[in-house]
Scaffold this motif. Structure first.
Motif, PDB file in Angstrom:
ATOM      1  N   THR A 148      13.125 -28.239 -20.227  1.00  8.68           N
ATOM      2  CA  THR A 148      12.512 -28.387 -18.906  1.00  8.68           C
ATOM      3  C   THR A 148      12.533 -27.044 -18.193  1.00  8.68           C
ATOM      4  O   THR A 148      13.589 -26.444 -18.021  1.00  8.68           O
ATOM      5  CB  THR A 148      13.245 -29.450 -18.074  1.00  8.68           C
ATOM      6  N   ILE A 149      11.334 -26.578 -17.814  1.00 11.71           N
ATOM      7  CA  ILE A 149      11.204 -25.272 -17.168  1.00 11.71           C
ATOM      8  C   ILE A 149      10.492 -25.432 -15.827  1.00 11.71           C
ATOM      9  O   ILE A 149       9.797 -26.421 -15.600  1.00 11.71           O
ATOM     10  CB  ILE A 149      10.457 -24.266 -18.080  1.00 11.71           C
ATOM     11  N   PRO A 150      10.641 -24.458 -14.914  1.00 10.52           N
ATOM     12  CA  PRO A 150       9.938 -24.527 -13.626  1.00 10.52           C
ATOM     13  C   PRO A 150       8.412 -24.570 -13.811  1.00 10.52           C
ATOM     14  O   PRO A 150       7.880 -24.070 -14.810  1.00 10.52           O
ATOM     15  CB  PRO A 150      10.366 -23.242 -12.921  1.00 10.52           C
ATOM     16  N   VAL A 151       7.736 -25.170 -12.848  1.00 12.16           N
ATOM     17  CA  VAL A 151       6.279 -25.319 -12.898  1.00 12.16           C
ATOM     18  C   VAL A 151       5.587 -23.975 -13.110  1.00 12.16           C
ATOM     19  O   VAL A 151       4.691 -23.849 -13.950  1.00 12.16           O
ATOM     20  CB  VAL A 151       5.746 -26.010 -11.625  1.00 12.16           C
TER      21      VAL A 151
ATOM     22  N   TYR B 106       5.938 -22.820 -16.618  1.00 13.27           N
ATOM     23  CA  TYR B 106       5.180 -23.711 -17.489  1.00 13.27           C
ATOM     24  C   TYR B 106       3.683 -23.353 -17.460  1.00 13.27           C
ATOM     25  O   TYR B 106       3.041 -23.230 -18.501  1.00 13.27           O
ATOM     26  CB  TYR B 106       5.392 -25.163 -17.059  1.00 13.27           C
ATOM     27  N   ILE B 107       3.141 -23.183 -16.250  1.00 10.66           N
ATOM     28  CA  ILE B 107       1.709 -22.870 -16.135  1.00 10.66           C
ATOM     29  C   ILE B 107       1.414 -21.488 -16.711  1.00 10.66           C
ATOM     30  O   ILE B 107       0.393 -21.302 -17.371  1.00 10.66           O
ATOM     31  CB  ILE B 107       1.219 -23.006 -14.679  1.00 10.66           C
ATOM     32  N   HIS B 108       2.292 -20.511 -16.479  1.00 13.25           N
ATOM     33  CA  HIS B 108       2.092 -19.194 -17.096  1.00 13.25           C
ATOM     34  C   HIS B 108       2.001 -19.327 -18.607  1.00 13.25           C
ATOM     35  O   HIS B 108       1.098 -18.751 -19.240  1.00 13.25           O
ATOM     36  CB  HIS B 108       3.230 -18.239 -16.735  1.00 13.25           C
ATOM     37  N   LYS B 109       2.904 -20.093 -19.202  1.00 13.98           N
ATOM     38  CA  LYS B 109       2.889 -20.294 -20.650  1.00 13.98           C
ATOM     39  C   LYS B 109       1.625 -21.036 -21.079  1.00 13.98           C
ATOM     40  O   LYS B 109       1.054 -20.738 -22.127  1.00 13.98           O
ATOM     41  CB  LYS B 109       4.148 -21.043 -21.099  1.00 13.98           C
ATOM     42  N   MET B 110       1.201 -22.002 -20.273  1.00 13.22           N
ATOM     43  CA  MET B 110      -0.013 -22.761 -20.580  1.00 13.22           C
ATOM     44  C   MET B 110      -1.223 -21.828 -20.595  1.00 13.22           C
ATOM     45  O   MET B 110      -2.052 -21.883 -21.509  1.00 13.22           O
ATOM     46  CB  MET B 110      -0.194 -23.867 -19.531  1.00 13.22           C
ATOM     47  N   ILE B 111      -1.308 -20.943 -19.598  1.00 10.23           N
ATOM     48  CA  ILE B 111      -2.438 -20.017 -19.504  1.00 10.23           C
ATOM     49  C   ILE B 111      -2.467 -19.057 -20.684  1.00 10.23           C
ATOM     50  O   ILE B 111      -3.516 -18.798 -21.267  1.00 10.23           O
ATOM     51  CB  ILE B 111      -2.397 -19.234 -18.163  1.00 10.23           C
ATOM     52  N   ASN B 112      -1.302 -18.503 -21.036  1.00 19.33           N
ATOM     53  CA  ASN B 112      -1.303 -17.490 -22.104  1.00 19.33           C
ATOM     54  C   ASN B 112      -1.113 -18.086 -23.497  1.00 19.33           C
ATOM     55  O   ASN B 112      -0.993 -17.345 -24.477  1.00 19.33           O
ATOM     56  CB  ASN B 112      -0.288 -16.371 -21.812  1.00 19.33           C
ATOM     57  N   GLY B 113      -1.114 -19.413 -23.599  1.00 16.67           N
ATOM     58  CA  GLY B 113      -1.070 -20.057 -24.905  1.00 16.67           C
ATOM     59  C   GLY B 113       0.278 -20.009 -25.606  1.00 16.67           C
ATOM     60  O   GLY B 113       0.338 -20.180 -26.823  1.00 16.67           O
ATOM     61  N   SER B 114       1.363 -19.824 -24.854  1.00 17.54           N
ATOM     62  CA  SER B 114       2.677 -19.710 -25.492  1.00 17.54           C
ATOM     63  C   SER B 114       3.577 -20.923 -25.247  1.00 17.54           C
ATOM     64  O   SER B 114       4.788 -20.850 -25.477  1.00 17.54           O
ATOM     65  CB  SER B 114       3.381 -18.433 -25.014  1.00 17.54           C
ATOM     66  N   LEU B 115       2.996 -22.059 -24.811  1.00 21.04           N
ATOM     67  CA  LEU B 115       3.797 -23.262 -24.611  1.00 21.04           C
ATOM     68  C   LEU B 115       4.361 -23.720 -25.949  1.00 21.04           C
ATOM     69  O   LEU B 115       3.656 -23.794 -26.946  1.00 21.04           O
ATOM     70  CB  LEU B 115       2.947 -24.399 -24.044  1.00 21.04           C
ATOM     71  N   ASP B 116       5.623 -24.032 -25.950  1.00 19.90           N
ATOM     72  CA  ASP B 116       6.282 -24.597 -27.115  1.00 19.90           C
ATOM     73  C   ASP B 116       6.128 -26.116 -27.033  1.00 19.90           C
ATOM     74  O   ASP B 116       6.055 -26.670 -25.935  1.00 19.90           O
ATOM     75  CB  ASP B 116       7.763 -24.195 -27.094  1.00 19.90           C
ATOM     76  N   GLU B 117       6.087 -26.797 -28.151  1.00 18.28           N
ATOM     77  CA  GLU B 117       5.929 -28.255 -28.134  1.00 18.28           C
ATOM     78  C   GLU B 117       7.066 -28.956 -27.400  1.00 18.28           C
ATOM     79  O   GLU B 117       6.914 -30.098 -26.955  1.00 18.28           O
ATOM     80  CB  GLU B 117       5.804 -28.803 -29.553  1.00 18.28           C
ATOM     81  N   ASN B 118       8.189 -28.296 -27.226  1.00 17.90           N
ATOM     82  CA  ASN B 118       9.324 -28.876 -26.502  1.00 17.90           C
ATOM     83  C   ASN B 118       9.353 -28.494 -25.026  1.00 17.90           C
ATOM     84  O   ASN B 118      10.209 -28.979 -24.297  1.00 17.90           O
ATOM     85  CB  ASN B 118      10.639 -28.465 -27.163  1.00 17.90           C
ATOM     86  N   ASP B 119       8.449 -27.615 -24.578  1.00 15.86           N
ATOM     87  CA  ASP B 119       8.413 -27.218 -23.167  1.00 15.86           C
ATOM     88  C   ASP B 119       7.916 -28.375 -22.311  1.00 15.86           C
ATOM     89  O   ASP B 119       6.892 -28.997 -22.616  1.00 15.86           O
ATOM     90  CB  ASP B 119       7.505 -26.005 -22.956  1.00 15.86           C
ATOM     91  N   ARG B 120       8.611 -28.656 -21.228  1.00 16.00           N
ATOM     92  CA  ARG B 120       8.241 -29.688 -20.267  1.00 16.00           C
ATOM     93  C   ARG B 120       8.502 -29.146 -18.870  1.00 16.00           C
ATOM     94  O   ARG B 120       9.305 -28.255 -18.677  1.00 16.00           O
ATOM     95  CB  ARG B 120       9.086 -30.951 -20.457  1.00 16.00           C
ATOM     96  N   THR B 121       7.812 -29.728 -17.915  1.00 18.26           N
ATOM     97  CA  THR B 121       8.107 -29.477 -16.514  1.00 18.26           C
ATOM     98  C   THR B 121       8.085 -30.823 -15.813  1.00 18.26           C
ATOM     99  O   THR B 121       7.639 -31.824 -16.387  1.00 18.26           O
ATOM    100  CB  THR B 121       7.142 -28.456 -15.886  1.00 18.26           C
ATOM    101  N   PHE B 122       8.543 -30.886 -14.575  1.00 20.58           N
ATOM    102  CA  PHE B 122       8.650 -32.165 -13.883  1.00 20.58           C
ATOM    103  C   PHE B 122       7.344 -32.611 -13.244  1.00 20.58           C
ATOM    104  O   PHE B 122       7.261 -33.710 -12.714  1.00 20.58           O
ATOM    105  CB  PHE B 122       9.790 -32.140 -12.849  1.00 20.58           C
TER     106      PHE B 122
END
Length: 157
Positions: A3-6, A9-25
């Motif tokens: 669980t990471i801050p929003v 999370y969005i930065h990772k989403m934009i740059n395509g580096s989200l891990d399958e285990n990354d979540r935010t609230f």
């Protein structure tokens, strides 16, 4: 699960580096943004830029221009994304006012909605979102008042 801050999370989403285990609230991308084709282009603490390609065949009104409600939702998504970067786990928020000024009609166009705070408070914050056409001209300007909810008021929202 991680669980990471929003904002992270969005930065990772934009740059395509989200891990399958990354979540935010909070839920990103939101269902309405996916349905309407909105893309988060940039985000920082309290600010966001959302882009979309409009098409009168999908988003048009009876005059053949892009429906004003679609532009309002674009701005609301940008403002909500901006504000969500300031929200802590266990908090939520809601729009309590939205005002839109339309300056130019929009047809088939790439739009850029730029949201930033006018005033950020502990409970009440005000934002402005300017929607630009691809030629750099302002199509609409939206102001919104947002209320941050905490404790019992945030539960279930």
């Amino acid at each position: 699960m991680n669980t990471i801050p929003v904002l992270e999370y969005i930065h990772k989403m934009i740059n395509g580096s989200l891990d399958e285990n990354d979540r935010t609230f909070m839920i990103y991308p939101t269902a309405i943004s996916k349905t309407l084709g909105f893309r988060i282009a940039e985000v920082d603490k309290g600010t966001a830029i959302i882009e979309v390609d409009t098409d009168p065949l999908k988003h048009g009104n009876q005059q053949g221009t892009i429906h004003g409600g679609y532009l309002c939702e674009l701005a609301d998504a940008a403002i909500g994304t901006a504000h969500s970067t300031l929200i802590n786990e266990g908090e939520s928020f809601t729009s309590i006012e939205l005002k839109t000024n339309f300056f130019r009609p929009v047809w088939k166009e790439s739009l850029r909605a730029v949201a930033k705070p006018i005033q950020s408070g502990k409970t009440i914050s005000c934002y402005i979102c300017e929607i630009y056409k691809s030629n750099g001209k302002l199509a609409a300007s939206v102001t919104s008042t947002v209320m941050t909810l905490r404790g019992e008021k945030a539960k279930g929202r």
